[in-house]
Design a protein around this motif. Sequence first.
Motif, PDB file in Angstrom:
ATOM      1  N   LEU A  39     -57.730  16.796  46.553  1.00 25.93           N
ATOM      2  CA  LEU A  39     -57.118  16.991  47.862  1.00 25.93           C
ATOM      3  C   LEU A  39     -55.684  16.461  47.871  1.00 25.93           C
ATOM      4  CD1 LEU A  39     -57.325  17.643  50.933  1.00 25.93           C
ATOM      5  CD2 LEU A  39     -58.155  15.317  51.232  1.00 25.93           C
ATOM      6  N   LEU A  40     -55.482  15.264  47.331  1.00 30.14           N
ATOM      7  CA  LEU A  40     -54.148  14.672  47.310  1.00 30.14           C
ATOM      8  C   LEU A  40     -53.188  15.475  46.449  1.00 30.14           C
ATOM      9  CD1 LEU A  40     -55.118  10.900  47.063  1.00 30.14           C
ATOM     10  CD2 LEU A  40     -53.933  11.993  48.969  1.00 30.14           C
ATOM     11  N   ASN A  41     -53.714  16.187  45.462  1.00 31.74           N
ATOM     12  CA  ASN A  41     -52.865  16.996  44.599  1.00 31.74           C
ATOM     13  C   ASN A  41     -52.127  18.056  45.399  1.00 31.74           C
ATOM     14  OD1 ASN A  41     -52.454  16.642  41.759  1.00 31.74           O
ATOM     15  ND2 ASN A  41     -53.021  18.778  41.495  1.00 31.74           N
ATOM     16  N   ILE A  92     -62.029  20.690  54.451  1.00 36.26           N
ATOM     17  CA  ILE A  92     -62.379  21.058  55.830  1.00 36.26           C
ATOM     18  C   ILE A  92     -62.238  19.855  56.760  1.00 36.26           C
ATOM     19  CG2 ILE A  92     -64.266  21.812  57.338  1.00 36.26           C
ATOM     20  CD1 ILE A  92     -65.315  23.417  54.940  1.00 36.26           C
ATOM     21  N   LEU A  93     -62.773  18.724  56.325  1.00 33.74           N
ATOM     22  CA  LEU A  93     -62.805  17.535  57.179  1.00 33.74           C
ATOM     23  C   LEU A  93     -61.430  16.899  57.366  1.00 33.74           C
ATOM     24  CD1 LEU A  93     -66.063  15.841  55.840  1.00 33.74           C
ATOM     25  CD2 LEU A  93     -65.772  17.053  58.004  1.00 33.74           C
ATOM     26  N   LEU A  94     -60.641  16.825  56.296  1.00 34.11           N
ATOM     27  CA  LEU A  94     -59.381  16.104  56.363  1.00 34.11           C
ATOM     28  C   LEU A  94     -58.167  17.003  56.591  1.00 34.11           C
ATOM     29  CD1 LEU A  94     -59.808  13.364  53.610  1.00 34.11           C
ATOM     30  CD2 LEU A  94     -60.378  13.280  56.036  1.00 34.11           C
ATOM     31  N   LEU A  95     -58.239  18.247  56.142  1.00 32.84           N
ATOM     32  CA  LEU A  95     -57.105  19.165  56.308  1.00 32.84           C
ATOM     33  C   LEU A  95     -57.304  20.154  57.442  1.00 32.84           C
ATOM     34  CD1 LEU A  95     -56.129  20.008  52.608  1.00 32.84           C
ATOM     35  CD2 LEU A  95     -55.211  18.228  54.108  1.00 32.84           C
ATOM     36  N   GLY A  96     -58.512  20.159  58.001  1.00 34.51           N
ATOM     37  CA  GLY A  96     -58.773  21.065  59.117  1.00 34.51           C
ATOM     38  C   GLY A  96     -58.866  22.525  58.721  1.00 34.51           C
ATOM     39  N   GLU A  97     -59.145  22.795  57.440  1.00 31.16           N
ATOM     40  CA  GLU A  97     -59.269  24.183  57.008  1.00 31.16           C
ATOM     41  C   GLU A  97     -60.529  24.810  57.598  1.00 31.16           C
ATOM     42  OE1 GLU A  97     -59.121  24.372  52.775  1.00 31.16           O
ATOM     43  OE2 GLU A  97     -57.082  23.573  52.653  1.00 31.16           O
ATOM     44  N   ARG A  98     -60.430  26.076  57.973  1.00 28.81           N
ATOM     45  CA  ARG A  98     -61.576  26.765  58.559  1.00 28.81           C
ATOM     46  C   ARG A  98     -62.535  27.199  57.451  1.00 28.81           C
ATOM     47  NH1 ARG A  98     -60.310  31.287  62.860  1.00 28.81           N
ATOM     48  NH2 ARG A  98     -62.588  31.096  62.934  1.00 28.81           N
ATOM     49  N   PRO A  99     -63.794  26.791  57.540  1.00 27.97           N
ATOM     50  CA  PRO A  99     -64.736  27.142  56.474  1.00 27.97           C
ATOM     51  C   PRO A  99     -65.165  28.609  56.549  1.00 27.97           C
ATOM     52  CG  PRO A  99     -65.869  25.961  58.217  1.00 27.97           C
ATOM     53  CD  PRO A  99     -64.417  25.949  58.572  1.00 27.97           C
ATOM     54  N   LYS A 100     -65.243  29.242  55.389  1.00 27.19           N
ATOM     55  CA  LYS A 100     -65.770  30.595  55.316  1.00 27.19           C
ATOM     56  C   LYS A 100     -67.301  30.522  55.255  1.00 27.19           C
ATOM     57  CE  LYS A 100     -61.752  32.257  52.715  1.00 27.19           C
ATOM     58  NZ  LYS A 100     -61.292  32.861  51.433  1.00 27.19           N
ATOM     59  N   LYS A 113     -38.178  14.503  38.977  1.00 31.44           N
ATOM     60  CA  LYS A 113     -37.726  13.525  39.964  1.00 31.44           C
ATOM     61  C   LYS A 113     -38.760  13.444  41.082  1.00 31.44           C
ATOM     62  CE  LYS A 113     -33.757  12.251  42.815  1.00 31.44           C
ATOM     63  NZ  LYS A 113     -32.390  12.639  43.289  1.00 31.44           N
ATOM     64  N   LEU A 114     -39.215  12.229  41.357  1.00 27.54           N
ATOM     65  CA  LEU A 114     -40.286  12.031  42.319  1.00 27.54           C
ATOM     66  C   LEU A 114     -39.777  11.294  43.550  1.00 27.54           C
ATOM     67  CD1 LEU A 114     -43.078  10.824  39.845  1.00 27.54           C
ATOM     68  CD2 LEU A 114     -42.855  13.106  40.840  1.00 27.54           C
ATOM     69  N   SER A 115     -40.219  11.743  44.716  1.00 30.89           N
ATOM     70  CA  SER A 115     -39.897  11.058  45.957  1.00 30.89           C
ATOM     71  C   SER A 115     -40.806   9.836  46.103  1.00 30.89           C
ATOM     72  CB  SER A 115     -40.092  11.996  47.143  1.00 30.89           C
ATOM     73  OG  SER A 115     -41.470  12.336  47.275  1.00 30.89           O
ATOM     74  N   LYS A 116     -40.473   8.968  47.065  1.00 31.96           N
ATOM     75  CA  LYS A 116     -41.322   7.801  47.311  1.00 31.96           C
ATOM     76  C   LYS A 116     -42.720   8.229  47.733  1.00 31.96           C
ATOM     77  CE  LYS A 116     -37.607   4.584  48.581  1.00 31.96           C
ATOM     78  NZ  LYS A 116     -37.032   3.723  49.669  1.00 31.96           N
ATOM     79  N   GLU A 117     -42.792   9.308  48.507  1.00 25.97           N
ATOM     80  CA  GLU A 117     -44.090   9.810  48.959  1.00 25.97           C
ATOM     81  C   GLU A 117     -44.923  10.297  47.784  1.00 25.97           C
ATOM     82  OE1 GLU A 117     -46.027  13.226  51.909  1.00 25.97           O
ATOM     83  OE2 GLU A 117     -43.851  12.895  51.872  1.00 25.97           O
ATOM     84  N   ASP A 118     -44.283  11.016  46.854  1.00 25.85           N
ATOM     85  CA  ASP A 118     -45.006  11.495  45.671  1.00 25.85           C
ATOM     86  C   ASP A 118     -45.482  10.327  44.806  1.00 25.85           C
ATOM     87  OD1 ASP A 118     -44.921  14.189  46.221  1.00 25.85           O
ATOM     88  OD2 ASP A 118     -43.076  14.560  45.102  1.00 25.85           O
ATOM     89  N   CYS A 119     -44.652   9.294  44.674  1.00 26.89           N
ATOM     90  CA  CYS A 119     -45.050   8.114  43.891  1.00 26.89           C
ATOM     91  C   CYS A 119     -46.270   7.451  44.512  1.00 26.89           C
ATOM     92  CB  CYS A 119     -43.895   7.125  43.798  1.00 26.89           C
ATOM     93  SG  CYS A 119     -42.514   7.673  42.771  1.00 26.89           S
ATOM     94  N   LEU A 120     -46.289   7.370  45.845  1.00 23.65           N
ATOM     95  CA  LEU A 120     -47.430   6.768  46.541  1.00 23.65           C
ATOM     96  C   LEU A 120     -48.683   7.611  46.340  1.00 23.65           C
ATOM     97  CD1 LEU A 120     -48.620   4.655  48.454  1.00 23.65           C
ATOM     98  CD2 LEU A 120     -47.839   6.077  50.374  1.00 23.65           C
ATOM     99  N   ILE A 121     -48.532   8.937  46.442  1.00 20.29           N
ATOM    100  CA  ILE A 121     -49.683   9.829  46.262  1.00 20.29           C
ATOM    101  C   ILE A 121     -50.243   9.691  44.850  1.00 20.29           C
ATOM    102  CG2 ILE A 121     -50.374  12.262  46.073  1.00 20.29           C
ATOM    103  CD1 ILE A 121     -48.486  12.845  48.412  1.00 20.29           C
ATOM    104  N   LEU A 122     -49.360   9.637  43.856  1.00 22.22           N
ATOM    105  CA  LEU A 122     -49.805   9.506  42.465  1.00 22.22           C
ATOM    106  C   LEU A 122     -50.548   8.187  42.252  1.00 22.22           C
ATOM    107  CD1 LEU A 122     -46.667  10.907  40.613  1.00 22.22           C
ATOM    108  CD2 LEU A 122     -48.947  11.935  40.634  1.00 22.22           C
ATOM    109  N   ALA A 123     -50.062   7.118  42.900  1.00 19.02           N
ATOM    110  CA  ALA A 123     -50.733   5.817  42.769  1.00 19.02           C
ATOM    111  C   ALA A 123     -52.126   5.861  43.390  1.00 19.02           C
ATOM    112  CB  ALA A 123     -49.892   4.731  43.427  1.00 19.02           C
ATOM    113  N   ILE A 124     -52.233   6.498  44.560  1.00 16.71           N
ATOM    114  CA  ILE A 124     -53.539   6.610  45.214  1.00 16.71           C
ATOM    115  C   ILE A 124     -54.465   7.505  44.396  1.00 16.71           C
ATOM    116  CG2 ILE A 124     -54.754   7.369  47.298  1.00 16.71           C
ATOM    117  CD1 ILE A 124     -52.206   6.696  48.874  1.00 16.71           C
TER     118      ILE A 124
END
Length: 299
Positions: A168-170, A114-122, A62-73
């Motif tokens: 990333l979207l995954n 790093i750029l989009l999620l703000g993860e700190r680079p090692k 069962k997929l939410s509307k947000e998941d459906c949008l992510i899968l389409a992108i």
Amino acid sequence: MSRQVQGYLYLALAMLTVGSTVIASKLIASAVAPFSATALRFALAFPILLAAMRLAGARLPKLSKEDCLILAIQAGAGSVGYTTLLISGLSLTSAADAGVIIGTLPVVSAGISILLLGERPKPALLVAVALATAGVCSIAFSPDASGGSFSGNTLIFCAVICEGLFILLNKRLTAEITPLVQSTLMAGIGLIIAAIPAMFEAPFAPGISAGAVVAVVYYALVPTVGGFLLWYAGAARVSGTEAALFTALAPVSAVMLAFLILGEPVGLNQIAGIACVLAAVLGLALAGSGVALKISGGR
């Protein structure tokens, strides 16, 4: 043969199929329009993946509307964007150069995080990014990379960014979707997306060769379906770090196949570029960053 050795063999064969997509795309680029080729690829792969789902008893969660949008992108970027940009780029540049650039995918994926999620680079990641950048620059700014070749290399790198966005979207999906189900969804949605612009293309160049047709069929069946099965069969038998190490074989196989099948020369720029990319991917995997190339509908 031990379970671990079987895993290594499956992973190596999977990466060989990834490298071979560059050769197939090069053959396709000369005779088939990019969106038409992409639509044909998924039209052939989708029913096979759907049948595999049924045989495995896999079901769509069962997929939410947000998941459906992510899968389409995801399908638009990773499935259609990657394939069309790869084919378009290879109409302008060599398969050997493209193979080196595609090998930067794990590093590009980490950079996007790093750029989009703000993860700190090692520190290891920063070194890997520097090495991968050096590898791409050795190709993009080589003496013979003028005019069309530079444009082609840019399109190939854009294809890598599309695949990086797919990965990333995954991470944003909230539903648990098995790899087989997701690959089937990517093929089905990708077919719909690619078919729309394909209707406005002249699909085949005059005097289309049998090699181009075979390349489309090969791309659909071997890397899209076979590569998926091989990768997950291998990944199930080894650790995540070991699987990540095998992603380094993709650019090597692409460059070697370009030499063996297409007869393209492999010069010092390609050798230097692939050495930098290999060092970057191996360092990234050994550092345990967890970024690995995913064989899925995106490819």
